[in-house]
Design a protein around this motif. Structure first.
Motif, mmCIF file in Angstrom:
data_model
loop_
_atom_site.group_PDB
_atom_site.id
_atom_site.type_symbol
_atom_site.label_atom_id
_atom_site.label_comp_id
_atom_site.label_asym_id
_atom_site.label_seq_id
_atom_site.Cartn_x
_atom_site.Cartn_y
_atom_site.Cartn_z
ATOM 1 N N GLN A 60 23.118 28.371 34.670
ATOM 2 C CA GLN A 60 23.799 29.588 34.429
ATOM 3 C C GLN A 60 25.128 29.875 34.390
ATOM 4 N N GLN A 63 26.919 28.557 31.627
ATOM 5 C CA GLN A 63 26.633 29.265 30.358
ATOM 6 C C GLN A 63 27.549 30.587 30.940
ATOM 7 N N THR A 64 27.776 31.312 31.841
ATOM 8 C CA THR A 64 28.437 32.502 32.088
ATOM 9 C C THR A 64 29.816 32.095 31.919
ATOM 10 N N ARG A 65 30.289 31.166 32.375
ATOM 11 C CA ARG A 65 31.827 30.555 32.287
ATOM 12 C C ARG A 65 31.954 30.494 30.821
ATOM 13 N N GLN A 67 30.776 31.728 28.199
ATOM 14 C CA GLN A 67 30.515 32.926 27.731
ATOM 15 C C GLN A 67 31.997 33.800 28.028
#
Length: 172
Positions: A60, A63-65, A67
């Motif tokens: 996660q 993925q956040t990085r 995004q």
């Protein structure tokens, strides 16, 4: 989600440590083998859950990085497009101002020419009034002259008749 996952991991690690301490205490107190095996199984399960939670947390976070990177790149692209558009609009504005300044100068020239033409028209009207008055005077003079000519022609005709009457009488 990242914070929740970290909290769950921390809680699982705390439980694990507590269960480990309990297991050691029970072992020291001669914990029955079945209970020890159950605790070991529970510990392995908790370790497995903690491992999965940690992997999920890393996934996660990645993925956040990604995004955030995509969002930042998109914002930079939009900013560059807005800057280019603003530059284009500024160029168009400068061009429009230059055209307007030129048109204003042309209009001032036209207005000056119109003022000169207006003055010329007024001067011509004055001159026309003078010519009109002179023409009326000339017409009156011509009429008077025609009347005098008419009178002179009548007098000449009368004189001819008189001379015509006098001349035969004097010849005889």
């Amino acid at each position: 989600q990242l914070l929740e996952a970290k909290a769950s991991l921390s809680l699982a690690q705390t439980r694990h440590a507590l269960q480990l301490q309990q297991a050691k205490a029970q072992m020291n107190n001669m914990v029955p083998k079945k209970q020890f095996e159950q605790l070991q199984t529970g510990l392995r399960e908790e370790q497995c859950k903690a491992q999965q939670l940690q992997e999920n947390l890393h996934r996660q976070a990645e993925q956040t990085r990604r995004q955030l990177v995509r969002t930042q790149e998109e914002h930079e692209r939009l900013l560059q497009a807005a800057v280019k558009q603003a530059e284009g609009l500024e160029h168009n504005l400068r061009s429009a101002k230059a055209v307007l300044a030129e048109k204003v100068a042309q209009l001032k020239d036209v207005q000056a020419q119109l003022s000169r033409n207006k003055q010329l028209i007024e001067d011509l009207r004055e001159e026309n009034r003078g010519f009109s008055m002179a023409l009326q005077a000339a017409e009156l003079k011509q009429k008077s002259t025609e009347e005098k000519n008419q009178l002179l022609e009548e007098q000449a005709s009368a004189l001819k008749q008189l001379v015509g009457k006098i001349t035969p009488a004097s010849l005889s």
